[in-house]
Design a protein around this motif. Structure first.
Motif, PDB file in Angstrom:
ATOM      1  N   LEU A 253       0.814  -1.308   0.281  1.00  0.00           N
ATOM      2  CA  LEU A 253       0.262   0.105  -0.075  1.00  0.00           C
ATOM      3  C   LEU A 253       0.951   1.327  -0.008  1.00  0.00           C
ATOM      4  O   LEU A 253       0.675   2.054  -0.707  1.00  0.00           O
ATOM      5  N   VAL A 254       1.980   1.331   0.853  1.00  0.00           N
ATOM      6  CA  VAL A 254       2.658   2.501   0.942  1.00  0.00           C
ATOM      7  C   VAL A 254       3.659   2.486  -0.786  1.00  0.00           C
ATOM      8  O   VAL A 254       3.606   3.821  -0.953  1.00  0.00           O
ATOM      9  N   ALA A 255       3.781   1.500  -1.226  1.00  0.00           N
ATOM     10  CA  ALA A 255       4.505   1.789  -2.671  1.00  0.00           C
ATOM     11  C   ALA A 255       3.574   2.128  -3.376  1.00  0.00           C
ATOM     12  O   ALA A 255       4.036   3.001  -4.318  1.00  0.00           O
ATOM     13  N   GLN A 256       2.306   1.856  -3.410  1.00  0.00           N
ATOM     14  CA  GLN A 256       1.289   2.258  -4.331  1.00  0.00           C
ATOM     15  C   GLN A 256       1.211   3.689  -4.191  1.00  0.00           C
ATOM     16  O   GLN A 256       0.975   4.614  -5.023  1.00  0.00           O
ATOM     17  N   LEU A 257       0.980   4.109  -2.935  1.00  0.00           N
ATOM     18  CA  LEU A 257       0.876   5.535  -2.387  1.00  0.00           C
ATOM     19  C   LEU A 257       1.878   6.348  -3.009  1.00  0.00           C
ATOM     20  O   LEU A 257       1.608   7.463  -3.552  1.00  0.00           O
ATOM     21  N   ARG A 258       3.141   5.701  -2.786  1.00  0.00           N
ATOM     22  CA  ARG A 258       4.449   6.618  -3.131  1.00  0.00           C
ATOM     23  C   ARG A 258       4.317   6.784  -4.704  1.00  0.00           C
ATOM     24  O   ARG A 258       4.704   7.961  -5.175  1.00  0.00           O
ATOM     25  N   GLU A 259       3.880   5.807  -5.471  1.00  0.00           N
ATOM     26  CA  GLU A 259       3.939   5.886  -6.921  1.00  0.00           C
ATOM     27  C   GLU A 259       2.816   6.924  -7.348  1.00  0.00           C
ATOM     28  O   GLU A 259       3.311   7.775  -8.171  1.00  0.00           O
TER      29      GLU A 259
END
Length: 76
Positions: A20-26
């Protein structure tokens, strides 16, 4: 005996959070305003599901961004 996830030092929940954090950062890289809007919508939906209890645990600025400081109840 420990579960395989625990033996590796993580849990399935940790993996979900990391994803989820990776998706939000993207998404934030594309447009931080869009991320802020998505997060506000998610928080508002979670607050509705929790019967308004979530807003009590959020900082004032976040409540305002998510529209949770309104005196009238949020409409689904």
């Amino acid at each position: 005996m420990t579960a395989p996830d625990q033996a590796a030092g993580g849990t399935a929940g940790d993996d979900d959070a990391i994803e989820l954090v990776a998706q939000l950062r993207e998404l934030a890289g594309a447009d931080p305003g869009d991320v802020r809007q998505v997060v506000a919508e998610v928080l508002a939906a979670l607050d509705r599901v929790a019967g308004g209890a979530l807003r009590e645990h959020l900082p004032e600025a976040i409540r305002a961004d998510a529209g949770l400081d309104r005196t009238s109840p949020a409409h689904p």
